[in-house]
Design an enzyme around this catalytic site. Structure first.
Site, PDB file in Angstrom:
ATOM      1  N   LEU A 112      21.827   0.464  -5.332  1.00 57.78           N
ATOM      2  CA  LEU A 112      21.610   1.321  -6.496  1.00 57.78           C
ATOM      3  C   LEU A 112      21.070   2.687  -6.064  1.00 57.78           C
ATOM      4  O   LEU A 112      21.614   3.733  -6.410  1.00 57.78           O
ATOM      5  CB  LEU A 112      20.610   0.629  -7.453  1.00 57.78           C
ATOM      6  CG  LEU A 112      20.171   1.400  -8.694  1.00 57.78           C
ATOM      7  CD1 LEU A 112      21.348   1.612  -9.650  1.00 57.78           C
ATOM      8  CD2 LEU A 112      19.042   0.647  -9.443  1.00 57.78           C
ATOM      9  N   SER A 125      18.346   9.956  -5.942  1.00 61.40           N
ATOM     10  CA  SER A 125      18.072   9.190  -7.170  1.00 61.40           C
ATOM     11  C   SER A 125      17.477   7.840  -6.819  1.00 61.40           C
ATOM     12  O   SER A 125      18.195   6.891  -6.504  1.00 61.40           O
ATOM     13  CB  SER A 125      19.345   9.011  -8.007  1.00 61.40           C
ATOM     14  OG  SER A 125      20.327   8.323  -7.285  1.00 61.40           O
ATOM     15  N   SER A 148      13.840   6.602  -8.374  1.00 61.21           N
ATOM     16  CA  SER A 148      13.316   6.184  -9.681  1.00 61.21           C
ATOM     17  C   SER A 148      14.286   6.547 -10.802  1.00 61.21           C
ATOM     18  O   SER A 148      14.495   5.775 -11.737  1.00 61.21           O
ATOM     19  CB  SER A 148      11.959   6.856  -9.943  1.00 61.21           C
ATOM     20  OG  SER A 148      10.994   6.336  -9.052  1.00 61.21           O
ATOM     21  N   PHE A 197     -22.662 -14.190   4.092  1.00 63.79           N
ATOM     22  CA  PHE A 197     -23.182 -12.961   3.466  1.00 63.79           C
ATOM     23  C   PHE A 197     -22.583 -12.808   2.071  1.00 63.79           C
ATOM     24  O   PHE A 197     -21.363 -12.868   1.897  1.00 63.79           O
ATOM     25  CB  PHE A 197     -22.878 -11.733   4.335  1.00 63.79           C
ATOM     26  CG  PHE A 197     -23.636 -11.747   5.624  1.00 63.79           C
ATOM     27  CD1 PHE A 197     -25.001 -11.436   5.639  1.00 63.79           C
ATOM     28  CD2 PHE A 197     -23.018 -12.090   6.815  1.00 63.79           C
ATOM     29  CE1 PHE A 197     -25.720 -11.481   6.828  1.00 63.79           C
ATOM     30  CE2 PHE A 197     -23.730 -12.138   7.998  1.00 63.79           C
ATOM     31  CZ  PHE A 197     -25.084 -11.829   8.011  1.00 63.79           C
ATOM     32  N   GLY A 212     -12.961  -4.994  13.375  1.00 59.94           N
ATOM     33  CA  GLY A 212     -12.148  -4.345  14.413  1.00 59.94           C
ATOM     34  C   GLY A 212     -10.895  -5.116  14.785  1.00 59.94           C
ATOM     35  O   GLY A 212      -9.802  -4.547  14.898  1.00 59.94           O
ATOM     36  N   GLU A 225      12.141  -2.147  -5.979  1.00 58.34           N
ATOM     37  CA  GLU A 225      12.574  -2.687  -7.283  1.00 58.34           C
ATOM     38  C   GLU A 225      11.859  -1.971  -8.427  1.00 58.34           C
ATOM     39  O   GLU A 225      11.483  -2.579  -9.437  1.00 58.34           O
ATOM     40  CB  GLU A 225      12.431  -4.218  -7.328  1.00 58.34           C
ATOM     41  CG  GLU A 225      13.178  -4.842  -6.151  1.00 58.34           C
ATOM     42  CD  GLU A 225      13.913  -6.123  -6.437  1.00 58.34           C
ATOM     43  OE1 GLU A 225      13.854  -6.624  -7.560  1.00 58.34           O
ATOM     44  OE2 GLU A 225      14.570  -6.623  -5.496  1.00 58.34           O
TER      45      GLU A 225
END
Ligand code: COS
Length: 377
Positions: free
Chosen positions: A120, A125, A127, A272, A334, A357
Site C-alpha cells: 500500500l 504516501s 499515512s 527495592f 548497563g 499498519e
C-alpha cells in the site's frame, strides 16, 4: 482462555523455543530470514489460522490467532509479523477474491509454502494512503502497472503480493487492488532497508515497470482497492496488538527474572520498592493491552468488526510495548544496553510497532472519526 487456545500456545511455545529462540540474536545481527521456518509453521497449521478449512486453513477465530501471535512474538517479532501479514493477504483473498483466485492463491499461503505481502505505502504516501502515485492502466486482457511501493515486509521472499494502484484519479474511490505474482514481467525488487529492529524480516521496495497483470488478477471491482486495504488493516491492527503484547510480556519476564537474580546493596534488586512499582505498572499495562486486543478480536469473531477497538488495541498495545521494553532495559542497567541480554533487541523491535499498519497518530484519527460518528447519531 479455552483448552484449544492453551493447546495452540503449548505447540507454538515448543516450536519457538526449539527453532527460533536459539537463532534469534544471530538472525537479528545478520539480518537473516529463514523462509523454512514459515514452511514449518505452515506444516503445524499456523499459517492459515483464520483461513477457512476449504482453502487449507484452520478455520479458527482472531481471538485464537491473537494467542498464537502473542506466543510467537515472545521469541521473534520478525516471524510473528511475517505470519500475520501473510495471513492478512489470505483474509483479503478470502473476503474479496472470486472462487478461482481463492483456489489458486490461498492454499499455498495457508500451508506456508508461499508467503504473502501487502503493498500500500509509497515514498510520498504513507499515512495519506490514498495519495498514492502507482497507476494501473487498462489494456487488452488486463492492466499495466507503473510505480513503486515502499517498506514492503518480506518482499523478495514472498510469492503473492496484494498491490493497490490507481485505475482513475478519483481519490480513494479510484484505487483498485491487484494480485501480483513474484516473477511477473516488469515486477522487480528495489533496495533492502537497513532497519533499527525487525532485522530478521526483510523490508524492501517493490517496483513496477510496465508490469502486465491479467484482468483475472483484479480483486473485486475497480475502485474497491482502498476499502479492501482499510478493512484488511482493521484486522491487521488487531494482530499487531497481539504481537506487541507478546513482546512486552517477554520483556517483563526477562526484567522480573533478572531483578530477582541481580544483587546490589546485599539484596536482589527486585526487593527495592522503586523497581517493584515499575514492574507492577508494566504488568498492569500489558494485561490491559491484552484484554483490549482480545476484545477487538472477539468482536470481530462475533461478526461485529469494531474499527475503533481495533485501532485502540493497536495503539495501546504498541505504546505499552515501547514503554515496557524501555523499562526492561532500565531494570537491567548497563548490561541491558548490551547484546548479552535480549532486552535491547526487544526495545529496537518495539519502536516500529508504533509506526506500522498506521502510525499511532493515525489510530487516533480513526478513533476520533468513530467517536464523531457515534455522538452524531
Ligand atoms: N473499512 C472499510 N472501508 C473503509 C474504511 C474501513 N475501516 N476506512 C475507510 N474506508 C473506505 C470508505 O469506503 C471511504 O469511503 P466513504 O466516504 O464512502 O465512506 C473511503 O475508504 C475513504 O475513506 P476516508 O475518507 O476515511 O479516507 P482518508 O483518505 O481520509 O484516509 C485514513 C483515512 C487516514 C484512516 C487512512 O488513509 C489510513 O488508514 N492511513 C494509514 C495507512 C496505513 O495504515 N498504512 C500502513 C500500511 S501497512 S504497514
Amino acid at each position: 482462555m479455552n483448552d484449544l487456545q492453551q493447546e495452540l500456545i503449548n505447540t507454538i511455545r515448543k516450536f519457538r523455543l526449539d527453532n527460533i529462540e536459539p537463532h534469534a540474536e544471530h538472525d537479528d545481527a545478520k539480518e537473516n530470514f529463514r523462509p523454512e521456518l514459515i514452511a514449518q509453521l505452515g506444516e503445524l497449521g499456523f499459517c492459515g489460522i483464520t483461513t477457512e478449512e476449504t482453502y487449507g486453513g484452520a478455520g479458527l477465530g482472531y481471538e485464537d490467532y491473537c494467542w498464537v501471535l502473542e506466543e510467537l512474538a515472545k521469541s521473534s517479532v520478525a516471524y510473528a509479523v511475517t505470519a500475520s501479514v501473510s495471513s492478512m493477504v489470505q483474509s483479503i483473498l478470502q473476503a474479496y477474491g472470486n472462487e478461482d483466485q481463492k483456489k489458486k492463491y490461498i492454499p499455498n499461503l495457508a500451508s506456508g509454502q508461499a508467503i504473502g505481502s501487502f503493498c500500500l505505502s509509497e515514498s510520498h504516501s504513507g499515512s495519506d494512503a490514498a495519495g498514492m502515485k502507482t497507476t494501473a492502466k487498462k489494456t487488452d486482457g488486463g492492466y499495466i502497472l507503473n510505480g513503486s511501493k515502499m517498506w514492503i515486509s518480506t518482499a523478495g521472499f514472498s510469492k503473492t503480493y496484494i498491490v493497490m494502484a490507481k485505475t482513475s484519479d478519483n481519490g480513494p474511490k479510484g484505487i483498485s487492488a491487484f494480485i501480483v505474482e513474484d516473477g511477473m514481467e516488469g515486477f522487480t525488487y528495489g533496495k533492502q532497508e537497513q532497519k533499527m529492529g525487525w532485522r530478521a524480516s526483510h523490508t524492501r521496495e517493490v517496483l513496477f515497470e510496465n508490469c502486465f497483470v491479467p484482468k483475472e488478477n483484479l480483486l473485486a471491482q475497480e475502485g474497491m482497492g482502498f476499502t479492501i486495504a482499510m478493512s484488511a488493516l482493521d484486522r491487521g491492527r488487531i494482530t499487531i496488538g497481539a504481537i506487541a503484547v507478546g513482546l512486552a510480556q517477554r520483556a517483563l519476564d526477562e526484567a522480573v527474572k533478572y531483578s530477582m537474580e541481580r544483587q546490589q546493596f546485599n539484596q536482589a534488586i527486585f526487593e527495592f520498592q522503586g523497581l517493584q512499582w515499575m514492574m507492577a505498572d508494566m504488568a498492569t499495562e500489558i494485561e490491559a493491552s491484552r484484554l483490549l486486543t482480545l476484545k477487538a478480536a472477539s468482536d470481530f469473531d462475533a461478526g461485529k468488526p469494531n474499527v475503533k477497538l481495533a485501532s485502540m488495541a493497536k495503539m495501546k498495545a504498541t505504546d505499552t510495548a515501547m514503554k515496557v521494553t524501555t523499562d526492561a532495559v532500565q531494570i537491567h542497567g548497563g548490561v541491558g544496553y548490551t547484546k548479552e541480554y535480549p532486552v535491547e533487541r526487544f526495545m529496537r523491535d518495539a519502536k516500529v510497532l508504533q509506526i506500522v499498519e498506521g502510525t499511532n497518530q493515525i489510530q487516533k484519527i480513526v478513533i476520533g472519526r468513530q467517536l464523531k460518528k457515534e455522538y452524531s447519531r
